[in-house]
Write an enzyme that holds these catalytic residues in place. Sequence first.
Site, PDB file in Angstrom:
ATOM      1  N   GLY A 134       0.795  -1.231   0.000  1.00 30.53           N
ATOM      2  CA  GLY A 134       0.000   0.000   0.000  1.00 30.53           C
ATOM      3  C   GLY A 134       0.818   1.267   0.000  1.00 30.53           C
ATOM      4  CE  LYS A 205      -0.005  -6.842  -0.942  1.00 28.74           C
ATOM      5  NZ  LYS A 205      -0.697  -6.737   0.355  1.00 28.74           N
ATOM      6  N   GLY A 302      -5.825   0.228   2.041  1.00 31.57           N
ATOM      7  CA  GLY A 302      -6.732   1.338   2.299  1.00 31.57           C
ATOM      8  C   GLY A 302      -6.715   2.348   1.161  1.00 31.57           C
TER       9      GLY A 302
HETATM   10  N1  HSE Z   1      -5.777  -7.155   0.991  1.00 32.88           N
HETATM   11  C1  HSE Z   1      -4.507  -6.571   1.213  1.00 32.88           C
HETATM   12  C2  HSE Z   1      -4.180  -6.578   2.687  1.00 32.88           C
HETATM   13  C3  HSE Z   1      -4.383  -5.168   0.721  1.00 32.88           C
HETATM   14  O1  HSE Z   1      -5.007  -6.962   3.512  1.00 32.88           O
HETATM   15  O2  HSE Z   1      -3.071  -6.195   3.026  1.00 32.88           O
HETATM   16  C4  HSE Z   1      -4.142  -5.103  -0.729  1.00 32.88           C
HETATM   17  O3  HSE Z   1      -3.062  -5.908  -1.075  1.00 32.88           O
END
Ligand code: HSE
Length: 425
Positions: A134, A205, A302
């Site tokens: 994020g 990721k 977010g």
């Molecule tokens: N769903 C992910 C999280 C956010 O909970 O970190 C977007 O990758």
Amino acid sequence: MKKIGVAILGLGVVGGGTYQILEKHREFYQKTQNVDIEVVSVLEMNRARTESLGVPEEKIAANIAEVVCNPDVNVIVECIGGTAAAKEYTLAALNVGRTVVTSNKELYAKYSHELERAAQRHNAGLFFEASCVGGVPIIRTLLDGLQGNRISSLMGIINGTTNYILTKMTCAGMSYEAALAEAKKLGYAEADPSSDVEGFDAAYKLSILSSLAFHTKVPFSKVFREGITNVSEEDILDGKQLGYVLKLLAIGKNTDAGIEVRVHPTFVRADHPLASVSDGFNAVFVEGDSVGEVMLYGRGAGSLPTGSAIVSDIIYAATHTEIRYSTFKNGEEAEKDVNFVEDFMSAYYLRLSVSDEPGVLAKIASVLGKYHVSIVEMIQREKGDGKASIVLVTHATHEFAIKNAVEKINSTEIANVESVLRVVS
Ligand code: HSE
């Protein structure tokens, strides 16, 4: 002043946040970046969303062709998610030379090779800071801030939903089901939470981040993945008693033996900096040969935090004439000479259900000893009906040694291994 026209595909949580930031800070970017960034088009069929954000009717495109053919659009922001329309639209944009900024980790982890080739062929920019962690600028840090280092490892909490669930199980004594229900209510977890709780999101990721950190393609398929769906309250409490906190960790290492990439629930010591990363927060440690350890911490998900990462990419694209791509090769597969370590080393937490009778502990220790697994600490808890729980933590050993030892113990009448969790000490 340079003028940049932006189109946003999808005005959900992330696209909506991006729209709000660009509207709010247009003048600020004129002053600080000497660039006028205007949202000139949005592709969003949900009228309630466009209305709630106050998008003027004339900026709402009817289809993707209208967006990519709009001569006022320089940068296209992909916030659709998934890989079907998102891939088609991203390629459509790159193929006509439009720069694309995406927050889509699944798309990038699976198809970066195809997207990067299209971008290179058509001299388009392709940016993906928002795809990982994020609002935490980990990608720019790897590409720009730490490029003077050989990076040996990265380790972190890179999924907010699971961190929220594990925090509630640890600190509020909630069950997995209750914590997941609360995460859904607060908008952390989606109606179908499987991508987060099964560890896919973190694995996408980690595939992207380790490719950047280790300068080679680390395909998503090479990431060892275990989610949090089998984590029990009992393990969390036993771990607590031994001084550990359970976290879903993503770990990438580049060693002489090869590259090791894994996502799994992991006990960390309560005084480890990652133990205090709570709720929806994320943190990543990177270890470089010159810089030593660097830790980045912040909101990994977010609307505005992820929008912040997207806007930083838009500004980067607007203010840099040189087009930058990620530094790993854009092949789909790993390079042939790169070895991926499957039999990695870790310490382990084991919880066994045993008959509470003489000699049981000695038999368990004997099996572990045969597989060269050495015990660091142990607790025993009475369960009633002549049964007890034995919880032990081992020294670092091979993953395959633990698997074989557990299989051996379970094949005998001595005990049943109910949980195996990895430990970072
Ligand atoms: N769903 C992910 C999280 C956010 O909970 O970190 C977007 O990758």
